[in-house]
Scaffold this motif. Structure first.
Motif, PDB file in Angstrom:
ATOM      1  N   ASP A   1       0.774  -1.244   0.000  1.00  0.00           N
ATOM      2  CA  ASP A   1       0.000   0.000   0.000  1.00  0.00           C
ATOM      3  C   ASP A   1       0.800   1.287   0.000  1.00  0.00           C
ATOM      4  OD1 ASP A   1       0.925  -0.095   2.598  1.00  0.00           O
ATOM      5  OD2 ASP A   1      -1.041  -0.244   3.542  1.00  0.00           O
ATOM      6  N   SER A   2       2.124   1.220   0.044  1.00  0.00           N
ATOM      7  CA  SER A   2       2.906   2.464  -0.001  1.00  0.00           C
ATOM      8  C   SER A   2       3.254   2.892  -1.425  1.00  0.00           C
ATOM      9  CB  SER A   2       4.209   2.323   0.810  1.00  0.00           C
ATOM     10  OG  SER A   2       5.217   1.685   0.048  1.00  0.00           O
ATOM     11  N   TYR A   3       3.082   2.002  -2.392  1.00  0.00           N
ATOM     12  CA  TYR A   3       3.517   2.315  -3.753  1.00  0.00           C
ATOM     13  C   TYR A   3       2.760   3.505  -4.340  1.00  0.00           C
ATOM     14  CZ  TYR A   3       5.531  -2.484  -3.833  1.00  0.00           C
ATOM     15  OH  TYR A   3       6.228  -3.635  -3.578  1.00  0.00           O
ATOM     16  N   ALA A   4       1.456   3.402  -4.400  1.00  0.00           N
ATOM     17  CA  ALA A   4       0.657   4.443  -5.060  1.00  0.00           C
ATOM     18  C   ALA A   4       0.791   5.807  -4.378  1.00  0.00           C
ATOM     19  CB  ALA A   4      -0.808   4.013  -5.129  1.00  0.00           C
ATOM     20  N   PRO A   5       0.744   5.893  -3.041  1.00  0.00           N
ATOM     21  CA  PRO A   5       0.920   7.212  -2.421  1.00  0.00           C
ATOM     22  C   PRO A   5       2.249   7.865  -2.768  1.00  0.00           C
ATOM     23  CG  PRO A   5      -0.034   5.693  -0.846  1.00  0.00           C
ATOM     24  CD  PRO A   5       0.359   4.881  -2.040  1.00  0.00           C
ATOM     25  N   ALA A   6       3.312   7.087  -2.839  1.00  0.00           N
ATOM     26  CA  ALA A   6       4.616   7.649  -3.206  1.00  0.00           C
ATOM     27  C   ALA A   6       4.568   8.238  -4.614  1.00  0.00           C
ATOM     28  CB  ALA A   6       5.706   6.578  -3.111  1.00  0.00           C
ATOM     29  N   VAL A   7       3.926   7.521  -5.516  1.00  0.00           N
ATOM     30  CA  VAL A   7       3.795   8.003  -6.899  1.00  0.00           C
ATOM     31  C   VAL A   7       2.984   9.296  -6.943  1.00  0.00           C
ATOM     32  CG1 VAL A   7       2.814   7.477  -9.163  1.00  0.00           C
ATOM     33  CG2 VAL A   7       4.049   5.695  -7.890  1.00  0.00           C
ATOM     34  N   LEU A   8       1.873   9.311  -6.252  1.00  0.00           N
ATOM     35  CA  LEU A   8       0.993  10.481  -6.273  1.00  0.00           C
ATOM     36  C   LEU A   8       1.658  11.707  -5.656  1.00  0.00           C
ATOM     37  CD1 LEU A   8      -2.307   8.653  -5.265  1.00  0.00           C
ATOM     38  CD2 LEU A   8      -1.822   9.705  -7.486  1.00  0.00           C
ATOM     39  N   LEU A   9       2.422  11.503  -4.594  1.00  0.00           N
ATOM     40  CA  LEU A   9       3.096  12.631  -3.940  1.00  0.00           C
ATOM     41  C   LEU A   9       4.161  13.261  -4.837  1.00  0.00           C
ATOM     42  CD1 LEU A   9       3.357  11.244  -0.309  1.00  0.00           C
ATOM     43  CD2 LEU A   9       2.143  13.313  -1.015  1.00  0.00           C
ATOM     44  N   SER A  10       4.643  12.504  -5.814  1.00  0.00           N
ATOM     45  CA  SER A  10       5.604  13.051  -6.776  1.00  0.00           C
ATOM     46  C   SER A  10       4.915  13.612  -8.015  1.00  0.00           C
ATOM     47  CB  SER A  10       6.616  11.968  -7.188  1.00  0.00           C
ATOM     48  OG  SER A  10       7.517  11.706  -6.127  1.00  0.00           O
ATOM     49  N   GLY A  11       3.606  13.603  -8.025  1.00  0.00           N
ATOM     50  CA  GLY A  11       2.860  14.106  -9.176  1.00  0.00           C
ATOM     51  C   GLY A  11       2.703  13.077 -10.282  1.00  0.00           C
ATOM     52  N   GLY A  12       3.069  11.826  -9.982  1.00  0.00           N
ATOM     53  CA  GLY A  12       2.954  10.770 -10.979  1.00  0.00           C
ATOM     54  C   GLY A  12       1.537  10.234 -11.088  1.00  0.00           C
ATOM     55  N   ILE A  13       1.320   9.431 -12.104  1.00  0.00           N
ATOM     56  CA  ILE A  13       0.006   8.850 -12.376  1.00  0.00           C
ATOM     57  C   ILE A  13       0.121   7.326 -12.295  1.00  0.00           C
ATOM     58  CG2 ILE A  13      -1.864   8.627 -14.047  1.00  0.00           C
ATOM     59  CD1 ILE A  13      -0.795  11.262 -15.307  1.00  0.00           C
ATOM     60  N   PRO A  14      -0.456   6.699 -11.280  1.00  0.00           N
ATOM     61  CA  PRO A  14      -0.409   5.238 -11.202  1.00  0.00           C
ATOM     62  C   PRO A  14      -1.221   4.588 -12.318  1.00  0.00           C
ATOM     63  CG  PRO A  14      -0.999   6.226  -9.085  1.00  0.00           C
ATOM     64  CD  PRO A  14      -1.138   7.294 -10.123  1.00  0.00           C
ATOM     65  N   ILE A  15      -0.623   3.605 -12.970  1.00  0.00           N
ATOM     66  CA  ILE A  15      -1.318   2.809 -13.985  1.00  0.00           C
ATOM     67  C   ILE A  15      -1.391   1.388 -13.426  1.00  0.00           C
ATOM     68  CG2 ILE A  15      -1.332   1.981 -16.360  1.00  0.00           C
ATOM     69  CD1 ILE A  15      -1.641   5.029 -16.091  1.00  0.00           C
ATOM     70  N   TYR A  16      -2.596   0.969 -13.073  1.00  0.00           N
ATOM     71  CA  TYR A  16      -2.759  -0.308 -12.378  1.00  0.00           C
ATOM     72  C   TYR A  16      -2.929  -1.450 -13.376  1.00  0.00           C
ATOM     73  CZ  TYR A  16      -3.529   2.764  -8.390  1.00  0.00           C
ATOM     74  OH  TYR A  16      -3.395   3.729  -7.420  1.00  0.00           O
ATOM     75  N   VAL A  17      -2.065  -2.450 -13.242  1.00  0.00           N
ATOM     76  CA  VAL A  17      -2.113  -3.629 -14.099  1.00  0.00           C
ATOM     77  C   VAL A  17      -2.346  -4.842 -13.202  1.00  0.00           C
ATOM     78  CG1 VAL A  17      -0.850  -5.090 -15.707  1.00  0.00           C
ATOM     79  CG2 VAL A  17      -0.570  -2.602 -15.806  1.00  0.00           C
ATOM     80  N   PRO A  18      -3.480  -5.526 -13.347  1.00  0.00           N
ATOM     81  CA  PRO A  18      -3.763  -6.663 -12.464  1.00  0.00           C
ATOM     82  C   PRO A  18      -2.902  -7.876 -12.783  1.00  0.00           C
ATOM     83  CG  PRO A  18      -5.476  -6.450 -14.125  1.00  0.00           C
ATOM     84  CD  PRO A  18      -4.594  -5.243 -14.276  1.00  0.00           C
ATOM     85  N   LEU A  19      -2.496  -8.563 -11.731  1.00  0.00           N
ATOM     86  CA  LEU A  19      -1.819  -9.841 -11.886  1.00  0.00           C
ATOM     87  C   LEU A  19      -2.844 -10.917 -12.225  1.00  0.00           C
ATOM     88  CD1 LEU A  19       0.574  -9.576  -8.809  1.00  0.00           C
ATOM     89  CD2 LEU A  19       1.200  -9.333 -11.221  1.00  0.00           C
ATOM     90  N   ARG A  20      -2.364 -11.998 -12.841  1.00  0.00           N
ATOM     91  CA  ARG A  20      -3.268 -13.067 -13.280  1.00  0.00           C
ATOM     92  C   ARG A  20      -3.666 -13.958 -12.112  1.00  0.00           C
ATOM     93  NH1 ARG A  20      -0.006 -14.488 -18.708  1.00  0.00           N
ATOM     94  NH2 ARG A  20       1.525 -15.095 -17.140  1.00  0.00           N
ATOM     95  N   LEU A  21      -4.930 -14.273 -12.069  1.00  0.00           N
ATOM     96  CA  LEU A  21      -5.421 -15.252 -11.097  1.00  0.00           C
ATOM     97  C   LEU A  21      -5.431 -16.633 -11.740  1.00  0.00           C
ATOM     98  CD1 LEU A  21      -8.458 -13.292  -9.597  1.00  0.00           C
ATOM     99  CD2 LEU A  21      -6.130 -13.482  -8.690  1.00  0.00           C
ATOM    100  N   PRO A  22      -5.253 -17.706 -10.972  1.00  0.00           N
ATOM    101  CA  PRO A  22      -5.181 -17.700  -9.506  1.00  0.00           C
ATOM    102  C   PRO A  22      -3.769 -17.625  -8.941  1.00  0.00           C
ATOM    103  CG  PRO A  22      -5.356 -19.955 -10.274  1.00  0.00           C
ATOM    104  CD  PRO A  22      -5.367 -19.088 -11.507  1.00  0.00           C
ATOM    105  N   ASP A  23      -2.726 -17.619  -9.789  1.00  0.00           N
ATOM    106  CA  ASP A  23      -1.362 -17.733  -9.256  1.00  0.00           C
ATOM    107  C   ASP A  23      -0.671 -16.395  -9.046  1.00  0.00           C
ATOM    108  OD1 ASP A  23      -0.983 -17.021 -11.887  1.00  0.00           O
ATOM    109  OD2 ASP A  23       0.458 -18.617 -12.338  1.00  0.00           O
ATOM    110  N   PHE A  24      -1.289 -15.308  -9.490  1.00  0.00           N
ATOM    111  CA  PHE A  24      -0.738 -13.955  -9.338  1.00  0.00           C
ATOM    112  C   PHE A  24       0.577 -13.776 -10.095  1.00  0.00           C
ATOM    113  CE2 PHE A  24      -3.796 -14.408  -6.025  1.00  0.00           C
ATOM    114  CZ  PHE A  24      -4.426 -13.178  -5.983  1.00  0.00           C
ATOM    115  N   SER A  25       0.668 -14.451 -11.225  1.00  0.00           N
ATOM    116  CA  SER A  25       1.791 -14.234 -12.130  1.00  0.00           C
ATOM    117  C   SER A  25       1.531 -12.983 -12.954  1.00  0.00           C
ATOM    118  CB  SER A  25       1.984 -15.448 -13.044  1.00  0.00           C
ATOM    119  OG  SER A  25       0.814 -15.682 -13.815  1.00  0.00           O
ATOM    120  N   VAL A  26       2.585 -12.486 -13.606  1.00  0.00           N
ATOM    121  CA  VAL A  26       2.476 -11.238 -14.357  1.00  0.00           C
ATOM    122  C   VAL A  26       1.977 -11.520 -15.775  1.00  0.00           C
ATOM    123  CG1 VAL A  26       3.702  -9.200 -15.187  1.00  0.00           C
ATOM    124  CG2 VAL A  26       4.384 -10.275 -13.015  1.00  0.00           C
TER     125      VAL A  26
END
Length: 365
Positions: free
Chosen positions: A104-129
């Motif tokens: 949960d610290s990733y997105a706040p760090a990005v936002l505080l720098s003015g960045g734009i988080p682009i969320y990419v879901p991991l694959r279920l059920p193994d959570f591979s990329v």
């Protein structure tokens, strides 16, 4: 959830911290250096002897050499390392790819720098990329990709194909990588942790963030490190200098001496695998479904076949009624996606795990 566990006297398998103390010898070393007068500010980049030991450890574990003077920085916890690395490279309007579920610290760090988080879901059920999805998410504004292996909350561990594919994606792009590797020494069933530094293309553009707290059961010390090429380290230290400046001096000297014995981290996988296996054996007596965690000290369970109850409501009910606290995995998603999964931390005493499992076996839906 930790507060809820305390309020209701529940066994806390929610927050990711060990339920046992560290090696008494490590505590003795801290006392030794305190009494020897090592109590003033450490150098901003970390005491040299600890950075030297970390360079030696890195060479031993991964066969990669880092210059301890210009490529290794000691910080006040891996979360600081992650924040400083993001802030060093992300500017207003830059896009940052986050693979979710994510810490949960990733997105706040990005936002505080003015960045734009682009969320990419991991694959279920193994959570591979899903690398095709990652590749299609990169635009001319992409500045950074944040990755995590072994993965929190799923326990998934990357393989060589993951490193190779990521390298192929970024090699012709002006894109940096932050690799959260705080569970590097907690991998199971003969697996090896493949640090991103081991791939030559990735090594030249990656901030590798690690944690002494996770490795040596001292999360409350908040002490970690960042390994990065010289030019990236220069930018990283510009941020670190004005975040915490330096990290507790006697802790650094104690860890430097403690690292002289490599068995203290090389034997960690077996220590935690025993705990994982104990926990899995108990889970088999419950109604939950699960796949054994490949790494980290977390185990996820699925309950969608049992109830339509939300993961948050079930986690609260387990804590209040059964007396076992967990984390609903939806909190690791920006949109609070509920896949009917809970995360348990098995970095606890065997007795606590056994008592928790007895309680979970009595759960009814």
């Amino acid at each position: 959830m930790s507060k809820l566990a305390t309020d209701h006297g529940a066994i806390n398998l929610s927050q990711g911290f060990p339920g046992f103390d560290c090696d008494p010898h490590l505590l003795d070393l801290v006392t030794k250096y305190m009494k020897a007068g090592f109590n003033q500010y450490a150098p901003m980049s970390g005491v040299p002897v600890l950075r030297e030991r970390l360079a030696e450890k890195t060479k031993l574990c991964y066969g990669v050499e880092y210059d301890f003077e210009e490529e290794i920085t000691i910080v006040s916890g891996a979360t600081e390392a992650l924040y400083a690395a993001v802030t060093a490279v992300v500017k207003n309007g830059d896009e940052v790819i986050l693979l979710e579920p994510a810490y949960d610290s990733y997105a706040p760090a990005v936002l505080l720098s003015g960045g734009i988080p682009i969320y990419v879901p991991l694959r279920l059920p193994d959570f591979s990329v899903d690398w095709d999805l990652v590749k299609s998410s990169i635009t001319e504004r992409t500045k950074l990709i944040m990755v995590n292996t072994p993965h929190n909350p799923s326990g998934h561990v990357w393989n060589q194909n993951d490193l190779n594919t990521l390298a192929e994606i970024v090699q012709d792009q002006d894109v940096y990588v932050i690799s959260d590797e705080v569970y590097e020494h907690i991998v199971f069933d003969g697996r090896k942790h493949l640090s991103l530094m081991t791939h030559p293309i990735l090594r030249e553009r990656t901030f590798v963030c690690g944690s002494f707290g996770k490795t040596f059961h001292v999360t409350g010390w908040k002490i970690g490190y960042c390994l990065a090429p010289k030019e990236l380290t220069k930018e990283f230290r510009k941020i670190h200098q004005f975040l915490t400046f330096s990290t507790a001096t006697p802790l650094q000297y104690a860890l430097a001496e403690y690292l002289e014995n490599s068995s203290r981290y090389l034997e960690l996988p077996l220590f935690y695998q025993d705990k994982r296996d104990l926990f899995l054996e108990g889970l088999r007596q419950t109604s939950f479904k699960f796949s054994p965690a490949e790494g980290s000290f977390f185990q996820m369970v699925s309950f969608g076949h049992l109830t339509d109850e939300s993961d948050r409501n079930l986690a609260v009910r387990l804590t209040k009624e059964i007396g076992v606290a967990s984390i609903p995995v939806s909190v690791f998603y920006q949109g609070k996606t509920d896949h009917k999964l809970l995360r348990f931390c098995f970095a606890k005493t065997d007795r606590d795990l056994e008592m928790a499992l007895e309680k979970l076996a009595k759960l009814s839906f």
